[in-house]
Structures are given as C-alpha cells and as structure tokens.
Design an enzyme around this catalytic site. Structure first.
Site: not given
Ligand code: NAD
Length: 300
Positions: A51, A95, A118
């Site tokens: 990412k 994450q 997200d």
C-alpha cells in the site's frame, strides 16, 4: 479471457497520478493516507508495504504508524481519535487483523467515516446499504471497477457471492443489487448493479446447484480449490478473491499463493476469470488509493 487486475490497476494508478499532479500544479497539497499497523503479522506487513509503495507511485503522501503487539485498546483508540482530528490526514486505515485483546469493532467504530478509506465503519456500511454517498470497502470497489473496465454488465444477471464477511461478501452483494444511479462518483459507466444476488456461506447447502445457475460467481471464502469446473456454467464470469498460501518446495519462499478457484479447469469453461495473483489483489490496493482521493476531494 483473463481479467487482468494487474494491468487495469496500473492504468488506474496512472489516472490517479495525473489527478495528483494536477493538484500539485495548482499549488494545492497532495492527499495523505496514514496506515496503522499493530504487531508483526508477516502477511499484514506485506500488505502495508504494498500500500505504501502504491501511494508513492501515484504521489499520495503516506505515513506508516507502527505499534507493538502489546498496545492497549485504549491507546489504540486514542491514536484513532488523534488521526480523526489531524487535518493533515485525509484518510487512514487500521490494518486488520488486530491482536485478540483488542476488539476490532470497537476500533473501527471509532474511525470518522469521512476518513474511513477502508469503508468498514458502521456509518459507511449503513450509508452504502441506503445508497447514500459513502466510502466503499476496497475489495468490492475494486471488483466492481474490474467488471466495469471489461464491460461486464451485471444488470439482470444472477450473481452468486460465496462468503459473507464484512470486508468482502456483504458489501459486494449490496453493491451488486443496488440501482446503478446510486453508484459512487468517479466509477466507470458500465451498467453495474441491478443484479439478482445470492449470498452463500459455510452453512449453504448444495453450493454446486446454486453456482450452476450463476452468470457471475464471486468467491471470497479462503478455501483453496473450493470452486471446481463442475460448479460453473459454460460462459460464466468467475472472480476469485481468495488468497491462500500453499506449501511449494519449488517456490523461493517455500509457498505459493493460490485463490479459491481451481483455475486450471474453471478457466476452460469461464468466459472471463480473474487469476490469483494478479486479479483482485492489485484492484484492492488501487481502490484504497481511489478512496483516499475521494476522501481528500470531499474535504477540500
Ligand atoms: P472470512 O474468513 O472473513 O470469510 C470467509 C467466508 O467464506 C465466510 O463468510 C464463510 O462462511 C465462507 N466460507 C468458508 N468456507 C466456505 C465453504 N466451504 N463454502 C461456502 N462458503 C464458505 O474471509 P474474508 O476476509 O472475506 O476473505 C476471504 C478470502 O479472500 C481470504 O482468502 C482472504 O485472504 C481473501 N481476501 C483477498 C483480498 C484481495 O484483495 N484479493 C481482500 C480481502 C480478502
């Protein structure tokens, strides 16, 4: 035909890079993403590095914030609140997975939905369900974009989604059944949504019969070889979301990555199929960049 997520993601990165360059040329600041990672899960570290690399490639600023495994829920919550209130951060992700002493839903629920790139906060999920402007979870967004870029319309089609997780299966099903005019700004124009959707999961009976009625099958189960050729109708479209490590003594790292689909045999029947690796994975990462740009644009 192979749905080449790697190639499409590179094209989209090029488009994002142009937009970021245009911002810079206009004297504006560039979008900024923060990634919070807890502990040392090797798979998570690989995803985070990918990412960060993708951000660098398009000119989006990115900051990695690493915490040790022992961090308390309270400290992590305080970090989430700090990021919510930091005006230099347009979007951030925590994450997953988190260590077992931290409740994921508590952390995710604390993220300001406008910075939730997200797309996992209850607010964003609820807004998506109601067809309100929202940030959509990266993997379903990427799959929708992949279908759009290959002009695979979903209107009136029967789509079987295997998996009911909050990050893939459920939001994917919602996007597919929605009326297209409710789609996100910035998405490609192909007629997506308006599908008839069946969601299958680990307790579904006779998965094979259900799959045989599908025009499009999206598999996100985390079970290597789950979807076999006998379960797929001639000419169907198959999207393989699964990422599974299987031992392989001949591979440099001692394992290789495979999806949930028996690619060798299913690819002989499917009209379109996404490979693993090189299918949904790159699309997920580029969708995070698109979500970051979306969060930036909504803010400025
Ligand atoms: P999850 O474990 O949260 O959910 C798996 C789902 O599959 C569950 O709803 C379960 O009911 C269903 N399932 C499991 N076995 C089944 C079976 N035999 N028959 C029918 N349904 C079954 O997983 P997830 O987070 O949704 O991820 C699914 C897979 O996709 C994993 O392999 C994950 O690594 C991968 N993934 C890939 C990307 C990407 O970018 N390519 C992104 C997210 C997840």
């Amino acid at each position: 035909m192979i749905l080449d997520g790697k190639k499409i993601a590179a094209e989209i990165r090029g488009e994002i890079r142009e937009q970021v360059e245009a911002l810079k040329a206009a004297g504006k600041r560039v979008p900024k993403l923060a990634i919070v990672i807890v502990g040392h899960n090797p798979a998570s570290e690989t995803y985070v590095n990918n990412k960060l690399k993708a951000c660098a490639e398009v000119g989006i600023e990115a900051e990695k914030i690493a915490y040790p495994e022992e961090i308390t829920e309270q400290t992590l919550l305080a970090e989430v609140h700090r990021l919510n209130n930091d005006p230099s951060i347009d979007g951030f992700i925590v994450q997953l997975p988190l260590p077992s002493h931290i409740t994921e839903t508590t952390i995710l629920s604390a993220i300001d939905y406008r910075k939730d790139v997200d797309g996992l906060t209850p607010e964003n999920v609820g807004r998506t369900v109601q067809g309100l402007p929202s940030i959509v979870s990266a993997t379903p967004r990427g799959i929708r974009e992949l279908l759009a870029r290959y002009d695979i319309a979903t209107e009136g089609k029967h789509v079987v989604v295997i998996g009911r997780s909050n990050i893939v299966g459920k939001p994917m099903a919602i996007l597919l059944m929605q009326r297209p005019y409710l789609s996100l700004p910035g998405m490609s124009a192909a007629s997506l949504g308006d599908a008839t959707v069946t969601i299958c999961h680990s307790k579904t009976q006779d998965l094979k019969s259900i799959c045989l009625t599908a025009d499009i099958i999206i598999v996100a189960a985390g079970c290597p070889g789950l979807l076999t050729a006998e379960m797929v109708r001639e000419g169907a479209t198959v999207i393989d979301v699964g990422i599974n490590r299987v031992d392989d003594a001949n591979a440099p790292r001692g394992y290789r990555l495979v999806g949930d689909v028996d690619f060798e045999h299913v690819s002989q029947k499917a009209a379109y199929i996404s490979p693993v690796p090189g299918g949904v994975g790159p699309m997920t990462i580029v969708s995070l960049l698109q979500n970051t740009l979306q969060a930036y644009k909504c803010k400025v």
